[in-house]
Design a protein around this motif. Sequence first.
Motif, PDB file in Angstrom:
ATOM      1  N   VAL A   1      30.418 -74.187  65.702  1.00  0.00           N
ATOM      2  CA  VAL A   1      31.634 -73.446  66.063  1.00  0.00           C
ATOM      3  C   VAL A   1      32.702 -74.397  66.600  1.00  0.00           C
ATOM      4  CG1 VAL A   1      32.591 -71.776  67.698  1.00  0.00           C
ATOM      5  CG2 VAL A   1      30.496 -71.232  66.449  1.00  0.00           C
ATOM      6  N   MET A   2      32.300 -75.329  67.481  1.00  0.00           N
ATOM      7  CA  MET A   2      33.250 -76.287  68.028  1.00  0.00           C
ATOM      8  C   MET A   2      33.795 -77.212  66.945  1.00  0.00           C
ATOM      9  SD  MET A   2      34.773 -77.180  70.854  1.00  0.00           S
ATOM     10  CE  MET A   2      33.737 -76.495  72.154  1.00  0.00           C
ATOM     11  N   LEU A   3      32.932 -77.627  66.028  1.00  0.00           N
ATOM     12  CA  LEU A   3      33.387 -78.506  64.947  1.00  0.00           C
ATOM     13  C   LEU A   3      34.395 -77.796  64.053  1.00  0.00           C
ATOM     14  CD1 LEU A   3      33.146 -81.198  63.442  1.00  0.00           C
ATOM     15  CD2 LEU A   3      31.208 -80.244  62.193  1.00  0.00           C
ATOM     16  N   ILE A   4      34.120 -76.537  63.711  1.00  0.00           N
ATOM     17  CA  ILE A   4      35.043 -75.776  62.863  1.00  0.00           C
ATOM     18  C   ILE A   4      36.390 -75.591  63.570  1.00  0.00           C
ATOM     19  CG2 ILE A   4      35.454 -73.516  61.826  1.00  0.00           C
ATOM     20  CD1 ILE A   4      32.410 -73.374  61.296  1.00  0.00           C
TER      21      ILE A   4
ATOM     22  N   ALA B   1      30.433 -76.445  55.346  1.00  0.00           N
ATOM     23  CA  ALA B   1      29.107 -77.031  55.575  1.00  0.00           C
ATOM     24  C   ALA B   1      28.588 -76.692  56.964  1.00  0.00           C
ATOM     25  CB  ALA B   1      29.173 -78.546  55.386  1.00  0.00           C
ATOM     26  N   ALA B   2      29.460 -76.726  57.977  1.00  0.00           N
ATOM     27  CA  ALA B   2      29.047 -76.390  59.343  1.00  0.00           C
ATOM     28  C   ALA B   2      28.630 -74.933  59.442  1.00  0.00           C
ATOM     29  CB  ALA B   2      30.189 -76.692  60.318  1.00  0.00           C
ATOM     30  N   LEU B   3      29.390 -74.058  58.802  1.00  0.00           N
ATOM     31  CA  LEU B   3      29.030 -72.640  58.807  1.00  0.00           C
ATOM     32  C   LEU B   3      27.690 -72.415  58.109  1.00  0.00           C
ATOM     33  CD1 LEU B   3      29.874 -69.725  59.467  1.00  0.00           C
ATOM     34  CD2 LEU B   3      31.056 -69.662  57.253  1.00  0.00           C
ATOM     35  N   GLY B   4      27.490 -73.095  56.984  1.00  0.00           N
ATOM     36  CA  GLY B   4      26.223 -72.970  56.274  1.00  0.00           C
ATOM     37  C   GLY B   4      25.048 -73.453  57.093  1.00  0.00           C
ATOM     38  N   LEU B   5      25.211 -74.575  57.810  1.00  0.00           N
ATOM     39  CA  LEU B   5      24.136 -75.092  58.655  1.00  0.00           C
ATOM     40  C   LEU B   5      23.758 -74.086  59.733  1.00  0.00           C
ATOM     41  CD1 LEU B   5      22.490 -77.801  59.256  1.00  0.00           C
ATOM     42  CD2 LEU B   5      24.182 -78.153  61.053  1.00  0.00           C
ATOM     43  N   MET B   6      24.749 -73.463  60.343  1.00  0.00           N
ATOM     44  CA  MET B   6      24.494 -72.499  61.400  1.00  0.00           C
ATOM     45  C   MET B   6      23.771 -71.266  60.853  1.00  0.00           C
ATOM     46  SD  MET B   6      27.244 -70.865  64.080  1.00  0.00           S
ATOM     47  CE  MET B   6      28.293 -70.275  62.752  1.00  0.00           C
ATOM     48  N   LEU B   7      24.189 -70.766  59.708  1.00  0.00           N
ATOM     49  CA  LEU B   7      23.583 -69.565  59.146  1.00  0.00           C
ATOM     50  C   LEU B   7      22.170 -69.812  58.635  1.00  0.00           C
ATOM     51  CD1 LEU B   7      26.637 -68.068  57.200  1.00  0.00           C
ATOM     52  CD2 LEU B   7      25.704 -67.366  59.427  1.00  0.00           C
TER      53      LEU B   7
ATOM     54  N   LEU C   1      22.810 -74.887  71.164  1.00  0.00           N
ATOM     55  CA  LEU C   1      23.544 -75.954  70.484  1.00  0.00           C
ATOM     56  C   LEU C   1      23.740 -75.638  69.006  1.00  0.00           C
ATOM     57  CD1 LEU C   1      21.932 -79.171  72.033  1.00  0.00           C
ATOM     58  CD2 LEU C   1      24.123 -78.114  72.614  1.00  0.00           C
ATOM     59  N   ARG C   2      22.776 -74.945  68.396  1.00  0.00           N
ATOM     60  CA  ARG C   2      22.877 -74.618  66.974  1.00  0.00           C
ATOM     61  C   ARG C   2      24.061 -73.702  66.685  1.00  0.00           C
ATOM     62  NH1 ARG C   2      16.861 -73.718  67.338  1.00  0.00           N
ATOM     63  NH2 ARG C   2      15.921 -75.689  66.689  1.00  0.00           N
ATOM     64  N   ILE C   3      24.494 -72.965  67.684  1.00  0.00           N
ATOM     65  CA  ILE C   3      25.674 -72.112  67.522  1.00  0.00           C
ATOM     66  C   ILE C   3      26.924 -72.843  68.000  1.00  0.00           C
ATOM     67  CG2 ILE C   3      26.743 -69.918  68.109  1.00  0.00           C
ATOM     68  CD1 ILE C   3      24.234 -69.711  66.391  1.00  0.00           C
ATOM     69  N   ALA C   4      26.852 -73.435  69.194  1.00  0.00           N
ATOM     70  CA  ALA C   4      28.038 -74.045  69.805  1.00  0.00           C
ATOM     71  C   ALA C   4      28.540 -75.248  69.007  1.00  0.00           C
ATOM     72  CB  ALA C   4      27.723 -74.459  71.241  1.00  0.00           C
ATOM     73  N   GLY C   5      27.612 -76.072  68.479  1.00  0.00           N
ATOM     74  CA  GLY C   5      28.023 -77.273  67.763  1.00  0.00           C
ATOM     75  C   GLY C   5      28.862 -76.969  66.535  1.00  0.00           C
TER      76      GLY C   5
ATOM     77  N   ARG D   1      18.736 -67.896  60.126  1.00  0.00           N
ATOM     78  CA  ARG D   1      17.798 -67.153  59.294  1.00  0.00           C
ATOM     79  C   ARG D   1      16.384 -67.707  59.437  1.00  0.00           C
ATOM     80  NH1 ARG D   1      21.170 -66.456  53.603  1.00  0.00           N
ATOM     81  NH2 ARG D   1      22.773 -65.080  54.415  1.00  0.00           N
ATOM     82  N   ALA D   2      16.262 -69.040  59.541  1.00  0.00           N
ATOM     83  CA  ALA D   2      14.937 -69.640  59.680  1.00  0.00           C
ATOM     84  C   ALA D   2      14.294 -69.254  60.981  1.00  0.00           C
ATOM     85  CB  ALA D   2      15.041 -71.163  59.572  1.00  0.00           C
TER      86      ALA D   2
END
Length: 400
Positions: free
Chosen positions: A292-295, A389-395, A286-290, A399-400
């Motif tokens: 990406v879908m929003l963007i 913001a969505a891209l930043g959240l995913m990246l 979900l951390r990737i799909a969410g 990293r974490a």
Amino acid sequence: MHSTVAVPAQRNTLAITACLLAIFTTILASHMPTPLYAVWQQAWGFSATALTAVFSVYVLGVVLTLLTMGSLSDQLGRRQMLIPGLLFILLGSVAFMLAGDIYQLGCARLLTGIGTGMVTGAATAAVVELEPDGNWARGATLSALAFTLGAATGPTISSLALRWTSHAHIWPFLIVIGLSVIGIVLLARAPWPAHLGQRQQGFSLRNWRPTPVRVPRALLGSFLFSAAAICLAWSTGSLYSSLGPSMARNLAGVSDLALAGLFAAGWQLVAGITQFAGQRQPLNRLRIAGPVMLIAGLAAMAGAVLLASVWLFTLATLATAMGAGAIGVIAIVTIARSAPPAERGAMTSAFYLAAYLTMATVVLSIGFASDHFGMVNSMLGFTILISCAALGLMLVRRRA
């Protein structure tokens, strides 16, 4: 032995149902007036600035309640907080029915905001705690589903009332009053596990003083991530709730007013279905799909604005709703897993405090920008900002 095991599960089910109904009713009441504002504005002749002030009064009620009483349910008990909260929702609906000017409308919104602040944090914490098998993800997702279904059902009922009845300012709020009464009765009668959400020993309401919402330093990282995620999801949702019908009419060329008004409800419904389906997916996925879908949905929205395309706007509505729904699941599951029981009410209230402040800020900022730079430029700027913001959240999470 079988009977002793089965009884708690049954009790938890009834209590969970009561809490979910409280969430649904509260958010239903919060979104019910949206299609009616134009009717009140035409009848009473108040300005768009006054309408913005009414919206701000609601957020003010929510924020002040979360700030002062966010941790009260941890000490007083979940049920003891939910019943008064639903009473405020009921009183707010009565005030809407009787409102005759903009000031009474503001009073009704304030009452609804106070009730929303009392119910949201306490009910979400209670649902998570009451899950009989310790399935935190399911409890958190059910809470999120109740939120989005309430947000979708509210404007749908009001839109249908405007088209099919001559008293659209009465019937929708009678529904809220009825659901509030049912919720109060269920909360009062549902058996509650003795070890969950009860009044702390030695607590005295007479000696209680408002305490600010707080987040333990050790949990600040998890809280910031979950708060950033819910703010991102609610930013797009608040855009559709406030300006969705205007965007559909003025930018995408939807001529049917009723259809334009249902875009906001459709967005919330798709987001709710996505959240329900998202509980079956791993959070890493979900951390990737969410995002990406929003963007992708925001890109479709930009195209719809530039080309005045109804089909692109419909695609943008579906894609952004699915992306925001998935991100909402990530946010709520993260906060539910990280918050210890003694701090859960306070942390959940801080979580929703961030979401409501973001909702108000986004709506007011876009409204201000639209007046000065035009709606087209404002929407394009919004899509770029939220996509980053969505891209930043995913990246950051990867990293974490």
